[in-house]
Design a protein around this motif. Structure first.
Motif, PDB file in Angstrom:
ATOM      1  N   MET A 169       0.854  -1.175   0.000  1.00  0.00           N
ATOM      2  CA  MET A 169       0.000   0.000   0.000  1.00  0.00           C
ATOM      3  C   MET A 169       0.900   1.238   0.000  1.00  0.00           C
ATOM      4  N   LYS A 170       0.592   2.189  -0.869  1.00  0.00           N
ATOM      5  CA  LYS A 170       1.349   3.434  -0.934  1.00  0.00           C
ATOM      6  C   LYS A 170       1.141   4.237   0.346  1.00  0.00           C
ATOM      7  N   LYS A 171       2.165   4.940   0.761  1.00  0.00           N
ATOM      8  CA  LYS A 171       2.073   5.803   1.929  1.00  0.00           C
ATOM      9  C   LYS A 171       1.260   7.037   1.565  1.00  0.00           C
ATOM     10  N   GLN A 172       0.139   7.175   2.264  1.00  0.00           N
ATOM     11  CA  GLN A 172      -0.773   8.279   1.964  1.00  0.00           C
ATOM     12  C   GLN A 172      -1.471   8.760   3.215  1.00  0.00           C
ATOM     13  N   ILE A 173      -1.905  10.012   3.149  1.00  0.00           N
ATOM     14  CA  ILE A 173      -2.758  10.594   4.185  1.00  0.00           C
ATOM     15  C   ILE A 173      -3.967  11.181   3.486  1.00  0.00           C
ATOM     16  N   LEU A 174      -5.147  10.826   3.970  1.00  0.00           N
ATOM     17  CA  LEU A 174      -6.383  11.444   3.496  1.00  0.00           C
ATOM     18  C   LEU A 174      -6.820  12.437   4.564  1.00  0.00           C
ATOM     19  N   LEU A 175      -7.045  13.683   4.171  1.00  0.00           N
ATOM     20  CA  LEU A 175      -7.476  14.724   5.093  1.00  0.00           C
ATOM     21  C   LEU A 175      -8.895  15.161   4.741  1.00  0.00           C
ATOM     22  N   TYR A 176      -9.691  15.345   5.771  1.00  0.00           N
ATOM     23  CA  TYR A 176     -11.092  15.736   5.611  1.00  0.00           C
ATOM     24  C   TYR A 176     -11.376  17.017   6.392  1.00  0.00           C
ATOM     25  N   ASN A 177     -12.036  17.953   5.747  1.00  0.00           N
ATOM     26  CA  ASN A 177     -12.603  19.141   6.394  1.00  0.00           C
ATOM     27  C   ASN A 177     -11.586  20.013   7.117  1.00  0.00           C
ATOM     28  N   ILE A 178     -10.380  20.122   6.596  1.00  0.00           N
ATOM     29  CA  ILE A 178      -9.396  21.058   7.138  1.00  0.00           C
ATOM     30  C   ILE A 178      -9.642  22.375   6.403  1.00  0.00           C
ATOM     31  N   LYS A 179     -10.489  23.200   6.983  1.00  0.00           N
ATOM     32  CA  LYS A 179     -10.976  24.390   6.270  1.00  0.00           C
ATOM     33  C   LYS A 179     -10.130  25.637   6.486  1.00  0.00           C
ATOM     34  N   ASP A 180      -9.453  25.736   7.624  1.00  0.00           N
ATOM     35  CA  ASP A 180      -8.606  26.887   7.901  1.00  0.00           C
ATOM     36  C   ASP A 180      -7.303  26.752   7.107  1.00  0.00           C
ATOM     37  N   ARG A 181      -7.030  27.717   6.236  1.00  0.00           N
ATOM     38  CA  ARG A 181      -5.871  27.627   5.334  1.00  0.00           C
ATOM     39  C   ARG A 181      -4.551  27.574   6.095  1.00  0.00           C
ATOM     40  N   LYS A 182      -4.442  28.394   7.130  1.00  0.00           N
ATOM     41  CA  LYS A 182      -3.192  28.414   7.907  1.00  0.00           C
ATOM     42  C   LYS A 182      -2.968  27.047   8.570  1.00  0.00           C
ATOM     43  N   ARG A 183      -4.021  26.505   9.136  1.00  0.00           N
ATOM     44  CA  ARG A 183      -3.929  25.182   9.766  1.00  0.00           C
ATOM     45  C   ARG A 183      -3.554  24.116   8.736  1.00  0.00           C
ATOM     46  N   ALA A 184      -4.168  24.169   7.572  1.00  0.00           N
ATOM     47  CA  ALA A 184      -3.867  23.214   6.502  1.00  0.00           C
ATOM     48  C   ALA A 184      -2.395  23.292   6.101  1.00  0.00           C
ATOM     49  N   MET A 185      -1.851  24.510   6.012  1.00  0.00           N
ATOM     50  CA  MET A 185      -0.440  24.686   5.648  1.00  0.00           C
ATOM     51  C   MET A 185       0.470  24.110   6.732  1.00  0.00           C
ATOM     52  N   GLU A 186       0.131  24.342   8.001  1.00  0.00           N
ATOM     53  CA  GLU A 186       0.933  23.818   9.104  1.00  0.00           C
ATOM     54  C   GLU A 186       0.920  22.286   9.103  1.00  0.00           C
ATOM     55  N   ILE A 187      -0.241  21.715   8.871  1.00  0.00           N
ATOM     56  CA  ILE A 187      -0.345  20.248   8.804  1.00  0.00           C
ATOM     57  C   ILE A 187       0.511  19.713   7.661  1.00  0.00           C
TER      58      ILE A 187
ATOM     59  N   ALA B  25      -2.482   5.687   5.613  1.00  0.00           N
ATOM     60  CA  ALA B  25      -2.360   4.411   4.893  1.00  0.00           C
ATOM     61  C   ALA B  25      -0.903   4.099   4.613  1.00  0.00           C
ATOM     62  N   GLY B  26      -0.495   2.861   4.928  1.00  0.00           N
ATOM     63  CA  GLY B  26       0.834   2.386   4.582  1.00  0.00           C
ATOM     64  C   GLY B  26       1.969   2.946   5.418  1.00  0.00           C
ATOM     65  N   LEU B  27       1.677   3.596   6.527  1.00  0.00           N
ATOM     66  CA  LEU B  27       2.703   4.194   7.366  1.00  0.00           C
ATOM     67  C   LEU B  27       3.196   3.212   8.423  1.00  0.00           C
TER      68      LEU B  27
ATOM     69  N   VAL C 123      -5.585   2.728   7.941  1.00  0.00           N
ATOM     70  CA  VAL C 123      -6.311   1.866   7.002  1.00  0.00           C
ATOM     71  C   VAL C 123      -5.972   0.407   7.289  1.00  0.00           C
ATOM     72  N   THR C 124      -7.017  -0.397   7.355  1.00  0.00           N
ATOM     73  CA  THR C 124      -6.880  -1.838   7.568  1.00  0.00           C
ATOM     74  C   THR C 124      -7.593  -2.571   6.432  1.00  0.00           C
ATOM     75  N   PRO C 125      -7.344  -3.861   6.271  1.00  0.00           N
ATOM     76  CA  PRO C 125      -8.091  -4.615   5.253  1.00  0.00           C
ATOM     77  C   PRO C 125      -9.603  -4.543   5.497  1.00  0.00           C
ATOM     78  N   HIS C 126     -10.000  -4.380   6.738  1.00  0.00           N
ATOM     79  CA  HIS C 126     -11.422  -4.310   7.078  1.00  0.00           C
ATOM     80  C   HIS C 126     -12.033  -2.950   6.713  1.00  0.00           C
ATOM     81  N   ASN C 127     -11.410  -1.848   7.145  1.00  0.00           N
ATOM     82  CA  ASN C 127     -12.037  -0.544   6.930  1.00  0.00           C
ATOM     83  C   ASN C 127     -11.793   0.052   5.545  1.00  0.00           C
TER      84      ASN C 127
END
Length: 124
Positions: free
Chosen positions: A1-19, A71-73, A99-103
């Motif tokens: 599995m490729k190393k990935q992060i899915l982010l949801y609802n990070i609406k504040d731009r400054k916060r998104a940049m810091e993340i 995922a994949g970390l 991420v698991t095979p189940h979810n």
């Protein structure tokens, strides 16, 4: 599995940049998931083979809380993310999952519901 992060609802731009500043040194794919995609299986959102988009109406799968799916970390990389948030004094994302095979079969809304229940139990 490729190393990935899915982010949801990070609406504040400054916060998104810091993340992103915390995540970028790990050289993994960072994908912002829009509400139109909440009904699709997690495996599909990650680009995994064998997953197709859902035909479920996205309006039935809406939520506003921030969420992060990893995922994949390795456990070391997850620790680096947590440490990076603390070091930069970024408020954490309470709803997070690995991420698991189940979810990976679930859609984002189903995973959100399970994480929300779990978080509420642990916050009591």
């Amino acid at each position: 599995m490729k190393k990935q992060i899915l982010l949801y609802n990070i609406k504040d731009r400054k916060r998104a940049m810091e993340i992103r500043r915390v995540l970028m040194p790990l050289k993994l794919r960072i994908k912002n998931i829009l509400s139109d995609d909440f009904a699709h299986p997690i495996g599909y959102l990650l680009g995994m083979e064998g997953y197709a988009p859902s035909d479920q109406i996205p309006d039935d799968c809406y939520f506003e809380d921030e969420m992060m799916i990893m995922a994949g970390l390795t456990s070391y990389e997850i620790d680096q993310i947590i440490h990076g948030f603390h070091k930069r004094r970024i408020p954490g994302i309470p709803l997070k999952a690995i991420v698991t095979p189940h979810n990976q079969e679930w859609n984002s809304y189903k995973l959100y519901g399970d994480l929300k229940k779990e978080h509420e139990k642990m916050s009591k």
